[in-house]
Design an enzyme around this catalytic site. Structure first.
Site, PDB file in Angstrom:
ATOM      1  N   ARG A  55       0.834  -1.215   0.000  1.00 30.10           N
ATOM      2  CA  ARG A  55       0.000   0.000   0.000  1.00 30.10           C
ATOM      3  C   ARG A  55       0.869   1.266   0.000  1.00 30.10           C
ATOM      4  NH1 ARG A  55      -3.913  -0.560   4.794  1.00 30.10           N
ATOM      5  NH2 ARG A  55      -4.720   1.419   4.036  1.00 30.10           N
ATOM      6  N   HIS A 105      -5.738   7.685  12.280  1.00 31.60           N
ATOM      7  CA  HIS A 105      -5.349   6.273  12.192  1.00 31.60           C
ATOM      8  C   HIS A 105      -3.914   6.118  11.681  1.00 31.60           C
ATOM      9  CE1 HIS A 105      -9.852   4.878  12.041  1.00 31.60           C
ATOM     10  NE2 HIS A 105      -9.457   5.206  13.251  1.00 31.60           N
ATOM     11  N   CYS A 132      16.091   0.315  13.248  1.00 32.43           N
ATOM     12  CA  CYS A 132      15.624   1.670  13.571  1.00 32.43           C
ATOM     13  C   CYS A 132      16.838   2.606  13.485  1.00 32.43           C
ATOM     14  CB  CYS A 132      15.044   1.669  14.984  1.00 32.43           C
ATOM     15  SG  CYS A 132      14.761   3.341  15.622  1.00 32.43           S
ATOM     16  N   SER A 173     -17.913   4.696   6.128  1.00 33.79           N
ATOM     17  CA  SER A 173     -19.077   3.829   6.343  1.00 33.79           C
ATOM     18  C   SER A 173     -19.700   4.019   7.716  1.00 33.79           C
ATOM     19  CB  SER A 173     -18.661   2.367   6.176  1.00 33.79           C
ATOM     20  OG  SER A 173     -17.626   2.056   7.094  1.00 33.79           O
ATOM     21  N   LEU A 198     -21.272   7.980  -0.867  1.00 33.47           N
ATOM     22  CA  LEU A 198     -21.878   7.287  -2.004  1.00 33.47           C
ATOM     23  C   LEU A 198     -23.257   6.735  -1.645  1.00 33.47           C
ATOM     24  CD1 LEU A 198     -20.938   6.683  -4.883  1.00 33.47           C
ATOM     25  CD2 LEU A 198     -19.979   4.533  -4.066  1.00 33.47           C
TER      26      LEU A 198
HETATM   27  C1  BJW Z   1     -17.586   6.584  -1.358  1.00 37.81           C
HETATM   28  C2  BJW Z   1     -17.001   6.466  -2.620  1.00 37.81           C
HETATM   29  C3  BJW Z   1     -16.926   7.630  -3.420  1.00 37.81           C
HETATM   30  C4  BJW Z   1     -16.958   4.529  -1.666  1.00 37.81           C
HETATM   31  N1  BJW Z   1     -17.408   8.787  -2.945  1.00 37.81           N
HETATM   32  N2  BJW Z   1     -18.068   7.737  -0.918  1.00 37.81           N
HETATM   33  C5  BJW Z   1     -18.016  -2.797  19.642  1.00 37.81           C
HETATM   34  C6  BJW Z   1     -18.817  -1.653  19.534  1.00 37.81           C
HETATM   35  C7  BJW Z   1     -18.250  -0.391  19.304  1.00 37.81           C
HETATM   36  C8  BJW Z   1     -16.872  -0.247  19.186  1.00 37.81           C
HETATM   37  C9  BJW Z   1     -16.101  -1.382  19.303  1.00 37.81           C
HETATM   38  C10 BJW Z   1     -16.661  -2.631  19.536  1.00 37.81           C
HETATM   39  N3  BJW Z   1     -15.638  -3.545  19.589  1.00 37.81           N
HETATM   40  C11 BJW Z   1     -14.469  -2.899  19.397  1.00 37.81           C
HETATM   41  C12 BJW Z   1     -14.731  -1.572  19.218  1.00 37.81           C
HETATM   42  C13 BJW Z   1     -13.730  -0.495  18.959  1.00 37.81           C
HETATM   43  C14 BJW Z   1     -13.124  -0.617  17.575  1.00 37.81           C
HETATM   44  C15 BJW Z   1     -14.250  -0.638  16.549  1.00 37.81           C
HETATM   45  O1  BJW Z   1     -14.778   0.396  16.155  1.00 37.81           O
HETATM   46  N4  BJW Z   1     -14.601  -1.808  16.042  1.00 37.81           N
HETATM   47  C16 BJW Z   1     -15.702  -1.915  15.074  1.00 37.81           C
HETATM   48  C17 BJW Z   1     -15.353  -2.975  14.057  1.00 37.81           C
HETATM   49  C18 BJW Z   1     -16.990  -2.181  15.819  1.00 37.81           C
HETATM   50  N5  BJW Z   1     -12.276   0.555  17.392  1.00 37.81           N
HETATM   51  C19 BJW Z   1     -11.020   0.569  17.791  1.00 37.81           C
HETATM   52  O2  BJW Z   1     -10.474  -0.425  18.259  1.00 37.81           O
HETATM   53  C20 BJW Z   1     -10.285   1.877  17.681  1.00 37.81           C
HETATM   54  N6  BJW Z   1      -9.660   2.193  18.915  1.00 37.81           N
HETATM   55  C21 BJW Z   1     -10.383   2.421  20.030  1.00 37.81           C
HETATM   56  O3  BJW Z   1     -11.607   2.354  20.051  1.00 37.81           O
HETATM   57  O4  BJW Z   1      -9.599   2.762  21.109  1.00 37.81           O
HETATM   58  C22 BJW Z   1     -10.266   2.987  22.354  1.00 37.81           C
HETATM   59  C23 BJW Z   1     -10.600   4.414  22.608  1.00 37.81           C
HETATM   60  C24 BJW Z   1     -10.734   5.338  21.594  1.00 37.81           C
HETATM   61  C25 BJW Z   1     -11.061   6.662  21.869  1.00 37.81           C
HETATM   62  C26 BJW Z   1     -11.249   7.053  23.139  1.00 37.81           C
HETATM   63  C27 BJW Z   1     -11.106   6.126  24.171  1.00 37.81           C
HETATM   64  C28 BJW Z   1     -10.773   4.811  23.902  1.00 37.81           C
HETATM   65  C29 BJW Z   1      -9.204   1.819  16.626  1.00 37.81           C
HETATM   66  C30 BJW Z   1      -9.757   1.665  15.242  1.00 37.81           C
HETATM   67  C31 BJW Z   1      -8.622   1.519  14.232  1.00 37.81           C
HETATM   68  C32 BJW Z   1      -9.125   1.298  12.815  1.00 37.81           C
HETATM   69  N7  BJW Z   1      -8.027   0.981  11.983  1.00 37.81           N
HETATM   70  C33 BJW Z   1      -8.232   0.842  10.535  1.00 37.81           C
HETATM   71  C34 BJW Z   1      -6.882   0.451   9.889  1.00 37.81           C
HETATM   72  C35 BJW Z   1      -5.958   1.664   9.841  1.00 37.81           C
HETATM   73  C36 BJW Z   1      -4.692   1.396   9.116  1.00 37.81           C
HETATM   74  C37 BJW Z   1      -4.918   1.053   7.669  1.00 37.81           C
HETATM   75  O5  BJW Z   1      -5.419   1.850   6.884  1.00 37.81           O
HETATM   76  O6  BJW Z   1      -4.573  -0.060   7.300  1.00 37.81           O
HETATM   77  O7  BJW Z   1      -8.714   2.081  10.003  1.00 37.81           O
HETATM   78  S1  BJW Z   1      -9.520  -0.334  10.097  1.00 37.81           S
HETATM   79  C38 BJW Z   1     -10.144   0.617   8.744  1.00 37.81           C
HETATM   80  O8  BJW Z   1     -11.485   1.108   9.006  1.00 37.81           O
HETATM   81  C39 BJW Z   1      -9.253   1.866   8.676  1.00 37.81           C
HETATM   82  C40 BJW Z   1     -10.244   2.926   8.322  1.00 37.81           C
HETATM   83  O9  BJW Z   1      -9.716   4.206   8.633  1.00 37.81           O
HETATM   84  C41 BJW Z   1     -11.449   2.537   9.124  1.00 37.81           C
HETATM   85  C42 BJW Z   1     -12.737   3.146   8.630  1.00 37.81           C
HETATM   86  O10 BJW Z   1     -13.033   2.741   7.329  1.00 37.81           O
HETATM   87  P1  BJW Z   1     -13.723   3.775   6.314  1.00 37.81           P
HETATM   88  O11 BJW Z   1     -12.770   4.849   5.989  1.00 37.81           O
HETATM   89  O12 BJW Z   1     -15.038   4.180   6.824  1.00 37.81           O
HETATM   90  O13 BJW Z   1     -13.838   2.869   4.988  1.00 37.81           O
HETATM   91  P2  BJW Z   1     -15.040   1.901   4.550  1.00 37.81           P
HETATM   92  O14 BJW Z   1     -14.499   1.054   3.461  1.00 37.81           O
HETATM   93  O15 BJW Z   1     -15.632   1.203   5.705  1.00 37.81           O
HETATM   94  O16 BJW Z   1     -16.158   2.875   3.973  1.00 37.81           O
HETATM   95  C43 BJW Z   1     -15.952   3.621   2.776  1.00 37.81           C
HETATM   96  C44 BJW Z   1     -17.218   4.421   2.511  1.00 37.81           C
HETATM   97  O17 BJW Z   1     -16.984   5.229   1.377  1.00 37.81           O
HETATM   98  C45 BJW Z   1     -18.443   3.535   2.188  1.00 37.81           C
HETATM   99  O18 BJW Z   1     -19.580   4.023   2.883  1.00 37.81           O
HETATM  100  C46 BJW Z   1     -18.636   3.733   0.682  1.00 37.81           C
HETATM  101  O19 BJW Z   1     -19.987   3.679   0.283  1.00 37.81           O
HETATM  102  C47 BJW Z   1     -18.086   5.134   0.492  1.00 37.81           C
HETATM  103  N8  BJW Z   1     -17.563   5.389  -0.852  1.00 37.81           N
HETATM  104  N9  BJW Z   1     -16.646   5.207  -2.877  1.00 37.81           N
HETATM  105  C48 BJW Z   1     -18.010   8.848  -1.771  1.00 37.81           C
HETATM  106  N10 BJW Z   1     -16.398   7.628  -4.716  1.00 37.81           N
END
Ligand code: BJW
Length: 228
Positions: A55, A105, A132, A173, A198
């Site tokens: 990537r 992130h 490192c 999303s 989208l």
């Molecule tokens: C278009 C388009 C076009 C397409 N035009 N639109 C149970 C309940 C609630 C929460 C949790 C739970 N169990 C665990 C959790 C917490 C967990 C979590 O949320 N899990 C869920 C699965 C439920 N979260 C965490 O662990 C986070 N940390 C945390 O909570 O720490 C504790 C804490 C925080 C704050 C305060 C106190 C304590 C960390 C989350 C880390 C996510 N990491 C990733 C990888 C990053 C590195 C990498 O890139 O490889 O982040 S996962 C991945 O998902 C990446 C993204 O940033 C993230 C979000 O994805 P995104 O960007 O929304 O992409 P898509 O593909 O999902 O959506 C794309 C959208 O675009 C779609 O809607 C399309 O329709 C649209 N689209 N083309 C306009 N042309």
């Protein structure tokens, strides 16, 4: 007018960067738990390093699109009153000209040494375990936030949300917290909330307004409506 913009993978889709959840739950052929968790990294660091190396290399082949450029133009008018919080680890906002970008992130072009805690600008591969540059230990990992890890800049984001007149969510999303909760937080502080995506995302009950379509069309049109 103070504006907070949250961007997700959808804003980079038209640049050719794959989103996470649009391809049948698989992410470029990988299960998200295998490549975006500390446990996945511990179990198979080679797979995870190769995934992020590919990537990082892929960034060279993509360019910012009209949506990134429109947000940079908006910064030209709003200056410090705009904050772009991105979940994306690509550098397309910066390459479009935005400077007020918070990568909650992490970033593909950054490496983190888990021995000495140094974070370094990194454009090369990590899969061959380079030492490192600071401490010499071969313990560099991608400086990205995996599930279970704390996102960057949460205090600054909370402050910005508390002061925002407008909160705009673009190309995400709404499946991943804490970013998925920002809309509700901004609404509770009294901001006008807008989604540009989208398709309808999760958590639309906190929206004041939604526009659905490609970001490359919606974002320039929204920005044009804000500018004098
Ligand atoms: C278009 C388009 C076009 C397409 N035009 N639109 C149970 C309940 C609630 C929460 C949790 C739970 N169990 C665990 C959790 C917490 C967990 C979590 O949320 N899990 C869920 C699965 C439920 N979260 C965490 O662990 C986070 N940390 C945390 O909570 O720490 C504790 C804490 C925080 C704050 C305060 C106190 C304590 C960390 C989350 C880390 C996510 N990491 C990733 C990888 C990053 C590195 C990498 O890139 O490889 O982040 S996962 C991945 O998902 C990446 C993204 O940033 C993230 C979000 O994805 P995104 O960007 O929304 O992409 P898509 O593909 O999902 O959506 C794309 C959208 O675009 C779609 O809607 C399309 O329709 C649209 N689209 N083309 C306009 N042309």
């Amino acid at each position: 007018m103070k504006v907070v913009v949250l961007t997700g993978a959808g804003i980079s889709a038209e640049s050719g960067v794959a989103t996470f959840r649009d391809a049948g739950g698989l992410w470029e052929g990988h299960r998200v738990e295998d490549v975006a968790t500390p446990e996945g990294f511990e179990a198979d660091p080679d797979v995870v390093h190769h995934f992020y190396d590919a990537r990082r290399r892929g960034l060279e082949a993509v360019e910012p699109n009209a949506a990134h450029l429109a947000l940079a133009a908006l910064e030209g008018h709003l200056g410090d009153d705009l904050l772009v919080v991105t979940q994306n680890v690509d550098d397309l906002h910066e390459r479009a000209g935005s400077t007020r970008v918070l990568h909650m992130h992490g970033e593909l072009r950054s490496a983190w040494c888990t021995t000495c805690d140094e974070r370094l600008r990194w454009d090369e591969a990590l899969s061959h375990r380079p030492p490192c540059p600071r401490c010499g230990t071969p313990t560099l990992r991608p400086d990205v936030v995996w599930f279970g890890e704390l996102p960057y800049g949460m205090e600054r984001i909370e402050d910005a949300l508390s002061e925002a007149d407008q909160f705009v969510s673009i190309g995400t999303s709404g499946e991943v917290y804490p970013a998925a909760g920002f809309m509700q937080v901004a609404a509770a502080y009294g901001a006008h909330t807008l989604e540009l995506n989208l398709v309808p995302s999760s958590g639309t009950q906190w929206l004041t307004e939604a526009r659905h379509g490609p970001a490359g069309l919606l974002v320039p049109a929204w920005v044009a409506g804000l500018l004098p």
